[in-house]
Scaffold this motif. Structure first.
Motif, PDB file in Angstrom:
ATOM      1  N   LEU A 199      -9.429   3.336  -1.748  1.00 44.61           N
ATOM      2  CA  LEU A 199     -10.645   3.817  -1.123  1.00 44.61           C
ATOM      3  C   LEU A 199     -10.723   3.167   0.256  1.00 44.61           C
ATOM      4  CD1 LEU A 199     -13.448   5.212  -1.162  1.00 44.61           C
ATOM      5  CD2 LEU A 199     -14.333   3.098  -2.195  1.00 44.61           C
ATOM      6  N   VAL A 200     -10.890   3.992   1.281  1.00 40.57           N
ATOM      7  CA  VAL A 200     -11.011   3.487   2.648  1.00 40.57           C
ATOM      8  C   VAL A 200     -12.413   3.812   3.138  1.00 40.57           C
ATOM      9  CG1 VAL A 200     -10.123   3.576   5.001  1.00 40.57           C
ATOM     10  CG2 VAL A 200      -8.561   3.883   3.074  1.00 40.57           C
ATOM     11  N   ILE A 201     -13.128   2.772   3.542  1.00 43.75           N
ATOM     12  CA  ILE A 201     -14.471   2.926   4.088  1.00 43.75           C
ATOM     13  C   ILE A 201     -14.436   2.429   5.519  1.00 43.75           C
ATOM     14  CG2 ILE A 201     -16.875   2.180   3.913  1.00 43.75           C
ATOM     15  CD1 ILE A 201     -16.314   1.699   0.900  1.00 43.75           C
ATOM     16  N   ALA A 202     -14.968   3.225   6.426  1.00 41.22           N
ATOM     17  CA  ALA A 202     -15.034   2.817   7.832  1.00 41.22           C
ATOM     18  C   ALA A 202     -16.468   2.929   8.308  1.00 41.22           C
ATOM     19  CB  ALA A 202     -14.127   3.697   8.686  1.00 41.22           C
ATOM     20  N   THR A 203     -16.858   2.010   9.173  1.00 39.87           N
ATOM     21  CA  THR A 203     -18.190   2.066   9.771  1.00 39.87           C
ATOM     22  C   THR A 203     -18.044   2.243  11.277  1.00 39.87           C
ATOM     23  OG1 THR A 203     -18.418  -0.307  10.180  1.00 39.87           O
ATOM     24  CG2 THR A 203     -19.084   0.500   8.006  1.00 39.87           C
ATOM     25  N   THR A 204     -19.034   2.897  11.866  1.00 38.38           N
ATOM     26  CA  THR A 204     -19.060   3.070  13.312  1.00 38.38           C
ATOM     27  C   THR A 204     -20.479   3.384  13.753  1.00 38.38           C
ATOM     28  OG1 THR A 204     -18.137   4.231  15.212  1.00 38.38           O
ATOM     29  CG2 THR A 204     -18.528   5.552  13.245  1.00 38.38           C
ATOM     30  N   SER A 205     -20.773   3.039  14.970  1.00 38.93           N
ATOM     31  CA  SER A 205     -22.044   3.457  15.571  1.00 38.93           C
ATOM     32  C   SER A 205     -21.782   4.487  16.661  1.00 38.93           C
ATOM     33  CB  SER A 205     -22.786   2.253  16.143  1.00 38.93           C
ATOM     34  OG  SER A 205     -21.980   1.598  17.097  1.00 38.93           O
ATOM     35  N   LEU A 206     -20.527   4.909  16.784  1.00 36.56           N
ATOM     36  CA  LEU A 206     -20.123   5.863  17.827  1.00 36.56           C
ATOM     37  C   LEU A 206     -19.411   7.068  17.217  1.00 36.56           C
ATOM     38  CD1 LEU A 206     -18.727   3.301  20.436  1.00 36.56           C
ATOM     39  CD2 LEU A 206     -20.969   4.401  20.442  1.00 36.56           C
ATOM     40  N   ILE A 212      -3.787   3.561  12.667  1.00 34.73           N
ATOM     41  CA  ILE A 212      -4.827   3.815  11.666  1.00 34.73           C
ATOM     42  C   ILE A 212      -4.803   5.276  11.228  1.00 34.73           C
ATOM     43  CG2 ILE A 212      -7.325   3.876  11.277  1.00 34.73           C
ATOM     44  CD1 ILE A 212      -7.491   1.371  13.100  1.00 34.73           C
ATOM     45  N   MET A 213      -4.610   6.198  12.163  1.00 35.35           N
ATOM     46  CA  MET A 213      -4.578   7.622  11.801  1.00 35.35           C
ATOM     47  C   MET A 213      -3.405   7.938  10.878  1.00 35.35           C
ATOM     48  SD  MET A 213      -5.902   9.396  15.326  1.00 35.35           S
ATOM     49  CE  MET A 213      -5.679  11.064  14.788  1.00 35.35           C
ATOM     50  N   VAL A 214      -2.241   7.376  11.145  1.00 31.73           N
ATOM     51  CA  VAL A 214      -1.073   7.593  10.274  1.00 31.73           C
ATOM     52  C   VAL A 214      -1.353   7.019   8.890  1.00 31.73           C
ATOM     53  CG1 VAL A 214       1.328   6.910   9.890  1.00 31.73           C
ATOM     54  CG2 VAL A 214       0.617   7.760  12.124  1.00 31.73           C
ATOM     55  N   PHE A 215      -1.953   5.825   8.849  1.00 23.54           N
ATOM     56  CA  PHE A 215      -2.301   5.203   7.580  1.00 23.54           C
ATOM     57  C   PHE A 215      -3.246   6.083   6.771  1.00 23.54           C
ATOM     58  CE2 PHE A 215      -6.088   2.895   5.998  1.00 23.54           C
ATOM     59  CZ  PHE A 215      -5.596   2.555   4.759  1.00 23.54           C
ATOM     60  N   LEU A 216      -4.242   6.661   7.429  1.00 25.36           N
ATOM     61  CA  LEU A 216      -5.223   7.479   6.718  1.00 25.36           C
ATOM     62  C   LEU A 216      -4.602   8.733   6.110  1.00 25.36           C
ATOM     63  CD1 LEU A 216      -8.262   7.177   9.149  1.00 25.36           C
ATOM     64  CD2 LEU A 216      -8.022   6.127   6.887  1.00 25.36           C
ATOM     65  N   LYS A 217      -3.546   9.231   6.713  1.00 24.83           N
ATOM     66  CA  LYS A 217      -2.879  10.435   6.189  1.00 24.83           C
ATOM     67  C   LYS A 217      -1.894  10.110   5.070  1.00 24.83           C
ATOM     68  CE  LYS A 217      -3.237  13.013  10.465  1.00 24.83           C
ATOM     69  NZ  LYS A 217      -2.525  13.669  11.557  1.00 24.83           N
ATOM     70  N   LYS A 218      -1.443   8.873   5.015  1.00 22.50           N
ATOM     71  CA  LYS A 218      -0.433   8.458   4.049  1.00 22.50           C
ATOM     72  C   LYS A 218      -1.044   8.337   2.657  1.00 22.50           C
ATOM     73  CE  LYS A 218       2.758   4.635   3.264  1.00 22.50           C
ATOM     74  NZ  LYS A 218       3.182   3.313   3.750  1.00 22.50           N
ATOM     75  N   LYS A 219      -0.325   8.801   1.675  1.00 25.22           N
ATOM     76  CA  LYS A 219      -0.743   8.688   0.281  1.00 25.22           C
ATOM     77  C   LYS A 219       0.035   7.540  -0.366  1.00 25.22           C
ATOM     78  CE  LYS A 219      -3.118  12.552   0.338  1.00 25.22           C
ATOM     79  NZ  LYS A 219      -4.440  12.457   0.829  1.00 25.22           N
ATOM     80  N   PRO A 220      -0.573   6.832  -1.319  1.00 24.46           N
ATOM     81  CA  PRO A 220       0.183   5.793  -2.029  1.00 24.46           C
ATOM     82  C   PRO A 220       1.426   6.394  -2.688  1.00 24.46           C
ATOM     83  CG  PRO A 220      -2.152   5.607  -2.516  1.00 24.46           C
ATOM     84  CD  PRO A 220      -1.960   6.896  -1.747  1.00 24.46           C
ATOM     85  N   GLU A 221       2.523   5.628  -2.676  1.00 26.45           N
ATOM     86  CA  GLU A 221       3.784   6.133  -3.224  1.00 26.45           C
ATOM     87  C   GLU A 221       3.703   6.385  -4.724  1.00 26.45           C
ATOM     88  OE1 GLU A 221       7.077   3.691  -2.046  1.00 26.45           O
ATOM     89  OE2 GLU A 221       6.489   3.775   0.055  1.00 26.45           O
ATOM     90  N   LYS A 222       3.038   5.510  -5.436  1.00 27.95           N
ATOM     91  CA  LYS A 222       2.908   5.677  -6.883  1.00 27.95           C
ATOM     92  C   LYS A 222       1.636   6.465  -7.173  1.00 27.95           C
ATOM     93  CE  LYS A 222       5.318   1.453  -8.069  1.00 27.95           C
ATOM     94  NZ  LYS A 222       5.255   0.169  -8.786  1.00 27.95           N
ATOM     95  N   ARG A 265      -1.272  -7.289  12.559  1.00 31.91           N
ATOM     96  CA  ARG A 265      -2.164  -7.780  11.496  1.00 31.91           C
ATOM     97  C   ARG A 265      -2.775  -6.620  10.721  1.00 31.91           C
ATOM     98  NH1 ARG A 265      -5.329 -13.128  12.561  1.00 31.91           N
ATOM     99  NH2 ARG A 265      -5.586 -12.696  10.364  1.00 31.91           N
ATOM    100  N   ILE A 266      -3.180  -5.567  11.424  1.00 31.96           N
ATOM    101  CA  ILE A 266      -3.734  -4.381  10.762  1.00 31.96           C
ATOM    102  C   ILE A 266      -2.676  -3.750   9.863  1.00 31.96           C
ATOM    103  CG2 ILE A 266      -4.590  -2.027  11.129  1.00 31.96           C
ATOM    104  CD1 ILE A 266      -6.007  -3.132  13.659  1.00 31.96           C
ATOM    105  N   ALA A 267      -1.457  -3.621  10.375  1.00 32.59           N
ATOM    106  CA  ALA A 267      -0.368  -3.039   9.591  1.00 32.59           C
ATOM    107  C   ALA A 267      -0.092  -3.860   8.333  1.00 32.59           C
ATOM    108  CB  ALA A 267       0.891  -2.926  10.445  1.00 32.59           C
ATOM    109  N   LYS A 268      -0.144  -5.191   8.436  1.00 25.61           N
ATOM    110  CA  LYS A 268       0.097  -6.040   7.268  1.00 25.61           C
ATOM    111  C   LYS A 268      -0.997  -5.849   6.215  1.00 25.61           C
ATOM    112  CE  LYS A 268       1.051 -10.668   5.601  1.00 25.61           C
ATOM    113  NZ  LYS A 268       1.017 -10.151   4.289  1.00 25.61           N
ATOM    114  N   VAL A 269      -2.245  -5.790   6.648  1.00 29.27           N
ATOM    115  CA  VAL A 269      -3.347  -5.566   5.704  1.00 29.27           C
ATOM    116  C   VAL A 269      -3.176  -4.220   5.003  1.00 29.27           C
ATOM    117  CG1 VAL A 269      -5.835  -5.141   5.541  1.00 29.27           C
ATOM    118  CG2 VAL A 269      -4.980  -7.071   6.874  1.00 29.27           C
ATOM    119  N   ILE A 270      -2.805  -3.206   5.762  1.00 27.93           N
ATOM    120  CA  ILE A 270      -2.600  -1.878   5.187  1.00 27.93           C
ATOM    121  C   ILE A 270      -1.449  -1.894   4.190  1.00 27.93           C
ATOM    122  CG2 ILE A 270      -1.849   0.474   5.730  1.00 27.93           C
ATOM    123  CD1 ILE A 270      -3.450   0.152   8.384  1.00 27.93           C
TER     124      ILE A 270
END
Length: 94
Positions: free
Chosen positions: A63-70, A47-57, A5-10
């Motif tokens: 914009l990727v925003i992440a929240t964490t308390s840790l 998720i780490m691979v996704f964050l390193k990937k650049k859009p093809e075009k 599901r995460i991969a599909k959203v990405i």
């Protein structure tokens, strides 16, 4: 199932010329358990691979925003270094 599901959203986000992706409570997405230092490595790597990937075009923007308390724990896992900036926001008291 969660990783699929995460991969599909990405993948859907990459298809759009302008995307904002919010990864709320990042530690919960990777099933991080404080104290036991257990987590879902497959989801973390996805998720780490996704964050390193650049859009093809070049015209596409994301914009990727992440929240964490840790934050310190996620630093140890190496995921925080994949973001361009970190903004600390104080916890709400009311």
């Amino acid at each position: 199932e969660k990783a699929n599901r995460i991969a599909k959203v990405i993948d859907d986000a990459y298809k759009s010329p302008l995307s904002v992706l919010v990864l709320d409570e990042l530690e919960r997405l990777i099933d991080y358990i404080p104290g036991n230092i257990r987590y879902n490595n497959y989801v973390l790597q996805l998720i780490m691979v996704f964050l390193k990937k650049k859009p093809e075009k070049k015209s596409h923007r994301m914009l990727v925003i992440a929240t964490t308390s840790l934050l310190p724990e996620l630093h140890q896992l190496g995921i925080v270094s994949n973001f361009n900036s970190v903004v600390s926001v104080p916890s709400l008291s009311k």
